[in-house]
Motif scaffolding. Sequence first.
Motif, PDB file in Angstrom:
ATOM      1  N   TRP A 296     -36.606 -52.428 -26.801  1.00  0.00           N
ATOM      2  CA  TRP A 296     -35.772 -52.318 -25.603  1.00  0.00           C
ATOM      3  C   TRP A 296     -34.294 -52.468 -25.949  1.00  0.00           C
ATOM      4  CZ3 TRP A 296     -32.188 -54.823 -22.670  1.00  0.00           C
ATOM      5  CH2 TRP A 296     -32.055 -54.436 -21.323  1.00  0.00           C
ATOM      6  N   VAL A 297     -33.961 -53.474 -26.767  1.00  0.00           N
ATOM      7  CA  VAL A 297     -32.564 -53.727 -27.116  1.00  0.00           C
ATOM      8  C   VAL A 297     -31.972 -52.537 -27.856  1.00  0.00           C
ATOM      9  CG1 VAL A 297     -31.057 -55.160 -28.571  1.00  0.00           C
ATOM     10  CG2 VAL A 297     -32.750 -56.235 -27.082  1.00  0.00           C
ATOM     11  N   ARG A 298     -32.702 -51.988 -28.829  1.00  0.00           N
ATOM     12  CA  ARG A 298     -32.181 -50.835 -29.567  1.00  0.00           C
ATOM     13  C   ARG A 298     -32.108 -49.602 -28.681  1.00  0.00           C
ATOM     14  NH1 ARG A 298     -35.015 -51.727 -35.304  1.00  0.00           N
ATOM     15  NH2 ARG A 298     -36.663 -50.533 -34.311  1.00  0.00           N
TER      16      ARG A 298
ATOM     17  N   VAL B  99     -29.183 -58.836 -29.614  1.00  0.00           N
ATOM     18  CA  VAL B  99     -28.243 -57.715 -29.602  1.00  0.00           C
ATOM     19  C   VAL B  99     -28.570 -56.756 -30.738  1.00  0.00           C
ATOM     20  CG1 VAL B  99     -26.312 -58.895 -28.487  1.00  0.00           C
ATOM     21  CG2 VAL B  99     -26.613 -59.087 -30.962  1.00  0.00           C
ATOM     22  N   ALA B 100     -28.189 -55.502 -30.562  1.00  0.00           N
ATOM     23  CA  ALA B 100     -28.377 -54.483 -31.599  1.00  0.00           C
ATOM     24  C   ALA B 100     -27.059 -54.328 -32.363  1.00  0.00           C
ATOM     25  CB  ALA B 100     -28.784 -53.156 -30.966  1.00  0.00           C
ATOM     26  N   LEU B 101     -27.089 -54.609 -33.644  1.00  0.00           N
ATOM     27  CA  LEU B 101     -25.878 -54.607 -34.455  1.00  0.00           C
ATOM     28  C   LEU B 101     -26.006 -53.693 -35.662  1.00  0.00           C
ATOM     29  CD1 LEU B 101     -25.174 -58.465 -34.599  1.00  0.00           C
ATOM     30  CD2 LEU B 101     -24.206 -56.801 -32.992  1.00  0.00           C
ATOM     31  N   CYS B 102     -24.860 -53.145 -36.099  1.00  0.00           N
ATOM     32  CA  CYS B 102     -24.839 -52.427 -37.371  1.00  0.00           C
ATOM     33  C   CYS B 102     -24.996 -53.470 -38.484  1.00  0.00           C
ATOM     34  CB  CYS B 102     -23.535 -51.660 -37.528  1.00  0.00           C
ATOM     35  SG  CYS B 102     -22.066 -52.696 -37.675  1.00  0.00           S
TER      36      CYS B 102
ATOM     37  N   LEU C 139     -29.888 -49.626 -36.338  1.00  0.00           N
ATOM     38  CA  LEU C 139     -29.278 -50.857 -35.847  1.00  0.00           C
ATOM     39  C   LEU C 139     -30.275 -52.000 -36.037  1.00  0.00           C
ATOM     40  CD1 LEU C 139     -27.692 -49.606 -32.491  1.00  0.00           C
ATOM     41  CD2 LEU C 139     -26.478 -50.121 -34.621  1.00  0.00           C
ATOM     42  N   GLU C 140     -29.755 -53.176 -36.340  1.00  0.00           N
ATOM     43  CA  GLU C 140     -30.600 -54.346 -36.560  1.00  0.00           C
ATOM     44  C   GLU C 140     -30.506 -55.267 -35.347  1.00  0.00           C
ATOM     45  OE1 GLU C 140     -29.836 -54.315 -41.405  1.00  0.00           O
ATOM     46  OE2 GLU C 140     -28.923 -55.894 -40.163  1.00  0.00           O
ATOM     47  N   VAL C 141     -31.643 -55.813 -34.936  1.00  0.00           N
ATOM     48  CA  VAL C 141     -31.652 -56.701 -33.773  1.00  0.00           C
ATOM     49  C   VAL C 141     -31.442 -58.137 -34.230  1.00  0.00           C
ATOM     50  CG1 VAL C 141     -33.022 -57.580 -31.848  1.00  0.00           C
ATOM     51  CG2 VAL C 141     -33.049 -55.137 -32.386  1.00  0.00           C
ATOM     52  N   HIS C 142     -30.400 -58.752 -33.689  1.00  0.00           N
ATOM     53  CA  HIS C 142     -29.980 -60.098 -34.072  1.00  0.00           C
ATOM     54  C   HIS C 142     -30.173 -61.054 -32.900  1.00  0.00           C
ATOM     55  CE1 HIS C 142     -27.472 -63.377 -35.532  1.00  0.00           C
ATOM     56  NE2 HIS C 142     -26.696 -63.261 -34.467  1.00  0.00           N
ATOM     57  N   HIS C 143     -30.729 -62.232 -33.181  1.00  0.00           N
ATOM     58  CA  HIS C 143     -30.858 -63.274 -32.160  1.00  0.00           C
ATOM     59  C   HIS C 143     -29.586 -64.131 -32.192  1.00  0.00           C
ATOM     60  CE1 HIS C 143     -35.079 -62.098 -32.849  1.00  0.00           C
ATOM     61  NE2 HIS C 143     -35.201 -62.351 -31.563  1.00  0.00           N
TER      62      HIS C 143
END
Length: 244
Positions: free
Chosen positions: A158-160, A204-207, A184-188
């Motif tokens: 969902w986040v991505r 969040v989805a981060l590079c 993109l990597e999902v970060h807590h």
Amino acid sequence: MSDKKKDTDWTVAEIEAAVDAYLKMFELERIGQKFNKTHENRVLRASALHNRTEGSVEFRMQNISAVLLRMHREYIKGYKPARNVGSNVEPAIRAVLIAKGVTLGDPTVATADEEALEQRALALEKLPLEDEPAGIVKPKRAPAQSTAFIRDPKVRAWVRQKAKGICEGCGEPAPFTKNDSPYLEVHHVKHLANKGSDRISNAVALCPNCHRRCHHSNDSKEFTESLYDRVKRLKREPLNRKTM
């Protein structure tokens, strides 16, 4: 020439023998009993797989793990899924697994295995995910893996999916694609190790650069704080307090 057959020549009977041995070891692992991979490899080569090398049998077991992973099933941790499975081998292994009662698993099931989590999230990202996933309020550590937490693949998907290929940290497009999707990597934001939740309000989805910035940069705390302003769905979770 060697009298050993090429891997492409595996017969259905040979694949069945490998799958039988694999499932036997998997059951032992499931109930917490030890087994010896080298011994099982040797037993197979002394019987049904007498024309196969030790390495060939090992690789076939990794093939089976890879097929189970793609079927959204658990696999033997000692047999890391092979990155490449022959186009003729995968359907043969899958057919034998199904014939032996191994059905297609549910990609929404939470898991602590990173490869399984990613495969399930990728499968879910191809579906419409309009409803926000509930996630896991208090992720638990996997029984056999002290550093791994059980996570919800729906949250990652969902986040991505909502990020639409744009990093939620810097606002730039994902730097490259993987599996035909923006990477993109999902970060807590509050780390799971600090009792953070596995929910969309904490993810969040981060590079890759922004993800590493959150963990390792000199301004990691300041950058993490900025995420709460940038991503409106994020909610601060309470700090851990030691009890007296």
